[in-house]
Design an enzyme around this catalytic site. Structure first.
Site, PDB file in Angstrom:
ATOM      1  N   GLY A   9       0.697  -1.096  -0.012  1.00 53.55           N
ATOM      2  CA  GLY A   9      -0.063  -0.125  -0.081  1.00 53.55           C
ATOM      3  C   GLY A   9       1.017   1.191  -0.103  1.00 53.55           C
ATOM      4  O   GLY A   9       2.310   1.223   0.230  1.00 53.55           O
ATOM      5  N   HIS A  17      -4.641   1.305   7.536  1.00 53.94           N
ATOM      6  CA  HIS A  17      -3.251   1.863   7.810  1.00 53.94           C
ATOM      7  C   HIS A  17      -3.312   2.966   6.795  1.00 53.94           C
ATOM      8  O   HIS A  17      -2.680   4.028   7.318  1.00 53.94           O
ATOM      9  CB  HIS A  17      -2.190   0.813   7.506  1.00 53.94           C
ATOM     10  N   GLU A  18      -3.593   2.703   5.626  1.00 55.59           N
ATOM     11  CA  GLU A  18      -3.383   4.141   4.457  1.00 55.59           C
ATOM     12  C   GLU A  18      -4.267   4.936   5.001  1.00 55.59           C
ATOM     13  O   GLU A  18      -3.877   6.195   4.712  1.00 55.59           O
ATOM     14  CB  GLU A  18      -3.698   3.478   3.371  1.00 55.59           C
ATOM     15  N   HIS A  58      -2.901   7.573   7.188  1.00 58.46           N
ATOM     16  CA  HIS A  58      -1.992   8.557   6.581  1.00 58.46           C
ATOM     17  C   HIS A  58      -2.677   9.715   6.001  1.00 58.46           C
ATOM     18  O   HIS A  58      -1.965  10.668   6.152  1.00 58.46           O
ATOM     19  CB  HIS A  58      -1.458   7.638   5.256  1.00 58.46           C
ATOM     20  N   CYS A  63       5.795   0.036   7.947  1.00 58.02           N
ATOM     21  CA  CYS A  63       5.475   1.174   6.873  1.00 58.02           C
ATOM     22  C   CYS A  63       6.483   1.616   5.957  1.00 58.02           C
ATOM     23  O   CYS A  63       7.521   1.642   6.513  1.00 58.02           O
ATOM     24  CB  CYS A  63       4.997   2.484   8.078  1.00 58.02           C
ATOM     25  N   LEU A  64       6.316   1.843   5.101  1.00 57.83           N
ATOM     26  CA  LEU A  64       7.448   2.374   3.846  1.00 57.83           C
ATOM     27  C   LEU A  64       8.121   3.503   4.515  1.00 57.83           C
ATOM     28  O   LEU A  64       9.294   4.050   3.958  1.00 57.83           O
ATOM     29  CB  LEU A  64       6.835   2.588   2.532  1.00 57.83           C
ATOM     30  N   GLN A  87       2.600  10.165   1.908  1.00 57.13           N
ATOM     31  CA  GLN A  87       3.942   9.471   1.806  1.00 57.13           C
ATOM     32  C   GLN A  87       5.027   9.889   0.941  1.00 57.13           C
ATOM     33  O   GLN A  87       6.085   9.825   1.017  1.00 57.13           O
ATOM     34  CB  GLN A  87       3.952   8.016   2.017  1.00 57.13           C
TER      35      GLN A  87
HETATM   36  O1  K2U Z   1       1.569   2.619   4.170  1.00 57.31           O
HETATM   37  C1  K2U Z   1       2.657   2.089   3.860  1.00 57.31           C
HETATM   38  O2  K2U Z   1       3.764   2.328   4.519  1.00 57.31           O
HETATM   39  C2  K2U Z   1       2.537   0.629   3.058  1.00 57.31           C
HETATM   40  C3  K2U Z   1       2.550  -0.506   4.082  1.00 57.31           C
HETATM   41  C4  K2U Z   1       0.822  -0.883   4.113  1.00 57.31           C
HETATM   42  C5  K2U Z   1       0.895  -2.038   5.252  1.00 57.31           C
HETATM   43  C6  K2U Z   1       1.397  -1.650   6.513  1.00 57.31           C
HETATM   44  C7  K2U Z   1       0.857  -2.773   7.641  1.00 57.31           C
HETATM   45  C8  K2U Z   1      -0.028  -3.721   7.183  1.00 57.31           C
HETATM   46  C9  K2U Z   1      -0.155  -3.859   5.841  1.00 57.31           C
HETATM   47  C10 K2U Z   1       0.148  -3.285   4.748  1.00 57.31           C
HETATM   48  C11 K2U Z   1       3.729  -1.342   3.416  1.00 57.31           C
HETATM   49  O3  K2U Z   1       3.093  -2.067   2.707  1.00 57.31           O
HETATM   50  S1  K2U Z   1       4.692  -2.181   4.926  1.00 57.31           S
HETATM   51  C12 K2U Z   1       5.543  -3.508   3.994  1.00 57.31           C
HETATM   52  C13 K2U Z   1       4.493  -4.516   4.087  1.00 57.31           C
HETATM   53  C14 K2U Z   1       4.348  -5.555   3.164  1.00 57.31           C
HETATM   54  C15 K2U Z   1       3.633  -6.735   3.202  1.00 57.31           C
HETATM   55  C16 K2U Z   1       2.766  -6.777   4.530  1.00 57.31           C
HETATM   56  C17 K2U Z   1       2.858  -5.913   5.324  1.00 57.31           C
HETATM   57  C18 K2U Z   1       3.557  -4.928   5.154  1.00 57.31           C
HETATM   58 ZN    ZN Z   2       2.455   3.421   6.162  1.00 58.38          ZN
END
Ligand code: K2U
Ligand code: ZN
Length: 176
Positions: A46, A134-135, A138, A92-93, A51
């Site tokens: 996501g 989560h998104e 943000h 989180c990225l 971000q």
């Molecule tokens: O918002 C972001 O930084 C993207 C996250 C989204 C996410 C966070 C927590 C749980 C699920 C999704 C990134 O994708 S974090 C990397 C990741 C990859 C696979 C599964 C979970 C987290």
């Molecule tokens: Zn995030």
């Protein structure tokens, strides 16, 4: 398409409130495409526009195994949350290398606009429900570390700032 720079916590721009999208044009389509490319490249499942320092209510998500099921949510709103809640080890990225437990609704119903401005609703559970919540955090300037204890959050902030300084130092010295 382009890979966009992802802001790192505790950059204050991550805490700005995103504005509603009102114009559905080629700029928006290119932004969504660039965000999707950036998300797949990271890799992540996501990415929210704040971000990448664009403070509009736009989110891209793809939780598929084959990275071929892109979901674009514009001006999303949660219209129902399950009473059942589940803990998930989130990342989180914008906070690379940090994972910790966050409790959220197990299922949510979300209403949003698609890239053409057409309204739709989704009922999601599992990883997709976690990602949507989560998104959407943000979009209101919230990063998942804010659900953690002040002690954990301060340690993460210190670690991120140290890594940022090191990265800047190495860039100046021309080293990788
Ligand atoms: O918002 C972001 O930084 C993207 C996250 C989204 C996410 C966070 C927590 C749980 C699920 C999704 C990134 O994708 S974090 C990397 C990741 C990859 C696979 C599964 C979970 C987290
Ligand atoms: Zn995030």
């Amino acid at each position: 398409m382009s890979i966009l720079n992802i802001l790192r916590y505790p950059d204050p721009r991550l805490h700005k409130i995103a504005k509603s999208v009102t114009v559905f044009d080629e700029r928006l389509k290119k932004l969504a495409a660039d965000m999707a490319e950036t998300m797949y490249d990271a890799p992540g499942v996501g990415l929210a526009a704040p971000q990448v320092d664009v403070h509009e209510q736009l989110v891209v998500i793809d939780t598929s195994e084959t990275n071929d099921d892109l979901l674009i949510l514009i001006n999303p709103e949660i219209i129902w949350s399950s009473p059942e809640r589940k803990m998930y080890d989130e990342g989180c990225l914008s906070v690379p290398g940090i994972y910790d437990g966050v409790e959220r609704a197990a299922e949510v119903k979300v209403r949003a606009l698609d890239i053409e401005g057409k309204s739709f609703e989704l009922h999601v559970d599992g990883l997709l429900a976690v990602c949507v919540q989560h998104e959407m955090d943000h979009l209101i300037g919230k990063v998942f570390v804010e659900y953690l204890s002040p002690l954990k959050r301060n340690r993460i902030k210190t670690k991120m700032l140290k890594e940022e300084r090191t990265e800047q130092y190495n860039k100046q010295r021309g080293r990788r």
